[in-house]
Write an enzyme that holds these catalytic residues in place. Structure first.
Site, mmCIF file in Angstrom:
data_model
loop_
_atom_site.group_PDB
_atom_site.id
_atom_site.type_symbol
_atom_site.label_atom_id
_atom_site.label_comp_id
_atom_site.label_asym_id
_atom_site.label_seq_id
_atom_site.Cartn_x
_atom_site.Cartn_y
_atom_site.Cartn_z
ATOM 1 N N HIS A 1 0.995 -1.242 -0.020
ATOM 2 C CA HIS A 1 0.005 -0.032 -0.039
ATOM 3 C C HIS A 1 0.924 1.195 -0.168
ATOM 4 O O HIS A 1 2.024 1.145 0.384
ATOM 5 C CB HIS A 1 -0.874 0.103 1.280
ATOM 6 C CG HIS A 1 -2.077 1.196 1.205
ATOM 7 N ND1 HIS A 1 -1.740 2.318 1.572
ATOM 8 C CD2 HIS A 1 -3.382 0.922 1.278
ATOM 9 C CE1 HIS A 1 -2.885 2.912 1.838
ATOM 10 N NE2 HIS A 1 -3.954 2.072 1.348
ATOM 11 N N ASP B 1 3.103 -4.153 8.056
ATOM 12 C CA ASP B 1 1.821 -3.384 8.087
ATOM 13 C C ASP B 1 0.646 -4.383 8.062
ATOM 14 O O ASP B 1 0.616 -5.383 7.384
ATOM 15 C CB ASP B 1 1.570 -2.926 6.472
ATOM 16 C CG ASP B 1 0.492 -2.110 6.342
ATOM 17 O OD1 ASP B 1 -0.530 -2.616 6.911
ATOM 18 O OD2 ASP B 1 0.119 -1.729 4.824
ATOM 19 N N GLN C 1 -4.357 -5.118 7.244
ATOM 20 C CA GLN C 1 -5.495 -6.055 6.398
ATOM 21 C C GLN C 1 -5.257 -7.551 7.260
ATOM 22 O O GLN C 1 -5.976 -8.582 6.920
ATOM 23 C CB GLN C 1 -4.981 -6.364 5.072
ATOM 24 C CG GLN C 1 -5.222 -4.998 4.151
ATOM 25 C CD GLN C 1 -6.753 -4.565 4.133
ATOM 26 O OE1 GLN C 1 -7.757 -5.314 4.515
ATOM 27 N NE2 GLN C 1 -6.893 -3.115 3.713
ATOM 28 N N LYS D 1 -10.902 -0.544 10.644
ATOM 29 C CA LYS D 1 -10.992 -1.759 9.675
ATOM 30 C C LYS D 1 -11.280 -3.009 10.543
ATOM 31 O O LYS D 1 -11.277 -4.190 10.139
ATOM 32 C CB LYS D 1 -9.691 -2.221 8.806
ATOM 33 C CG LYS D 1 -9.212 -1.092 7.903
ATOM 34 C CD LYS D 1 -8.011 -1.434 7.278
ATOM 35 C CE LYS D 1 -7.329 -0.199 6.301
ATOM 36 N NZ LYS D 1 -8.364 0.030 5.206
ATOM 37 N N CYS E 1 -4.776 2.495 -3.588
ATOM 38 C CA CYS E 1 -3.501 3.065 -3.014
ATOM 39 C C CYS E 1 -2.331 1.925 -3.176
ATOM 40 O O CYS E 1 -1.632 1.697 -2.353
ATOM 41 C CB CYS E 1 -3.827 3.164 -1.613
ATOM 42 S SG CYS E 1 -4.786 4.563 -1.279
#
Length: 406
Positions: free
Chosen positions: A121, A198, A201, A224, A361
């Site tokens: 991302h 990261d 997700q 999220k 993104c």
């Protein structure tokens, strides 16, 4: 998974959009909120709205207690060693920028290497571009296989004695690829590099143990994972956070100040300048309570089933290209030959199906995929196999409609 019961906890899911029951498949962008989280926010503002860490009055004391209780819930949720390693931020993007600026720029020099994956991302790409430009370090990328996965032998060849930082998403927000970040961290540490993950997700969808992953830094967002917007977490190993200078200054992050110098408060407050998103933090704590009640292993298992079903159903439609590996997280990104993704999204919305269209993104990744954008359907534990069937029918309807128009 008792989705019928679970869905009653989410008020927004009961509505109709364009005359159809809402099918919300844009969870990679943001998740919906259960009533318990909504009630937590209302309770804060109605009953104990106050700043934290500053006042000794009753409302301030209650707000501070709830705010720090949420930090402890989050610590347990990702199995950090200490609440000193849990920094409240605005979200994953803010967290990753803090790492790249506060740690990266302070520790990188000319000749050093930053290694990231091609599927990042922008939030885990641009900060490292900026850090490289500011320090003279070079930015390198792991090779990516044709199916959108990483090979650990390629990882081992790419990380060298000059590598100081390795940054990688645990789950791709486009491909659904689940990257072996634990093994990548091990290789990075063998070369003396720091591992940045990261987790935007992954954290909402699977059990996270930062100690087991041996991540040096780990970032994720509240919105999220059922929580409010504007709240996120930067996890960092305490020794690294202790050595970092604050990225922002002022407010409660100080210890002592005179006209010409200042000293910093202890962790985690050293990294939290200004009035924080108090309601957001407490709301995220409530979201963690809800997720723990369902169980992260149960969520992961169920969403794997949804992802597999969606991949098989969408891949079977002629003229449709699905991107990413067969073994994936609960999302599917695709294109219909000859039809712009925005047109597909608009057609699905007409049937009450909310998906995302665009480059998500991740422009460099889309160039690798040889397309400007994709349609992405992303799932959460309140989605159903019936909704995947509706998505499949909607894709076929869009294909037929635009086929006649074109």
């Amino acid at each position: 998974m008792d989705t019928t019961s679970i869905r009653t906890d989410f008020p927004i899911l009961g509505q109709k959009v364009n005359g159809h029951p809402l099918v919300y498949l844009d969870n990679a962008a943001t998740s919906q909120k259960p009533q318990s989280v909504i009630d937590t926010l209302v309770t804060y503002y109605e009953n104990y709205n106050s700043n934290v860490h500053r006042g000794v009055h009753t409302l301030g004391t209650i707000a501070t207690e709830r705010y720090e209780e949420a930090r402890e819930k989050i610590r347990k949720f990702i199995n950090a060693r200490s609440t000193k390693e849990i920094i409240y931020t605005k979200g994953t993007t803010n967290s990753l920028n803090m790492i790249a600026t506060g740690y990266g720029r302070a520790n990188l020099t000319q000749g050093d290497e930053i290694v990231i994956s091609p599927m990042e991302h922008h939030a885990n790409l641009i900060p490292w571009q900026q850090a490289a430009q500011a320090t003279g370090a070079s930015l390198k990328y792991f090779p990516m296989k044709a199916d959108g996965t990483l090979d650990l032998e390629d990882v081992r060849r790419t990380i060298t004695d000059h590598t100081k930082i390795v940054a990688c998403t645990q789950v791709s927000n486009v491909l659904g690829t689940i990257n072996p970040v634990k093994e990548i961290a091990e290789i990075a540490h063998e070369k003396g590099a720091v591992m940045v993950v990261d987790g935007a997700q992954s954290t909402p969808h699977m059990a996270i143990d930062v100690q087991d992953l041996d991540a040096d830094f780990f970032a994720f967002s509240g919105h999220k994972m059922l929580g409010p917007t504007g709240i996120g977490i930067l996890y960092g190993k305490q020794a690294l956070l202790d050595a970092m200078e604050p990225v922002e200054t002022g407010g409660e992050m100080i210890d002592e100040v005179d006209y010409y110098r200042a000293t910093w408060a202890d962790l985690p407050w050293k990294m939290e300048a200004g009035t924080p998103n108090i309601a957001g933090a407490i709301g995220l704590g409530s979201a963690v309570d809800y997720l723990n009640q369902i169980g992260m292993d149960a969520i992961s298992e169920y969403e794997t089933e949804l992802g597999r079903a969606a991949y098989e159903a969408v891949s079977a439609i002629s003229g449709v290209t699905v991107y990413g590996p067969e073994q994936r997280a609960g999302m599917v990104s695709f294109n219909i030959e000859g039809i712009h993704p925005h047109d597909v999204s608009t057609a699905l919305d007409a049937e009450g199906i909310a998906v995302r269209a665009g480059h998500h993104c991740a422009q460099p990744l889309h160039r690798r995929l040889e397309c400007a954008s994709t349609v992405r359907a992303s799932f959460y534990f309140y989605n159903t196999l019936e909704e995947i069937e509706k998505l499949t029918r909607g894709i076929k309807d869009a294909k037929e409609y635009f086929g006649h128009v074109l």
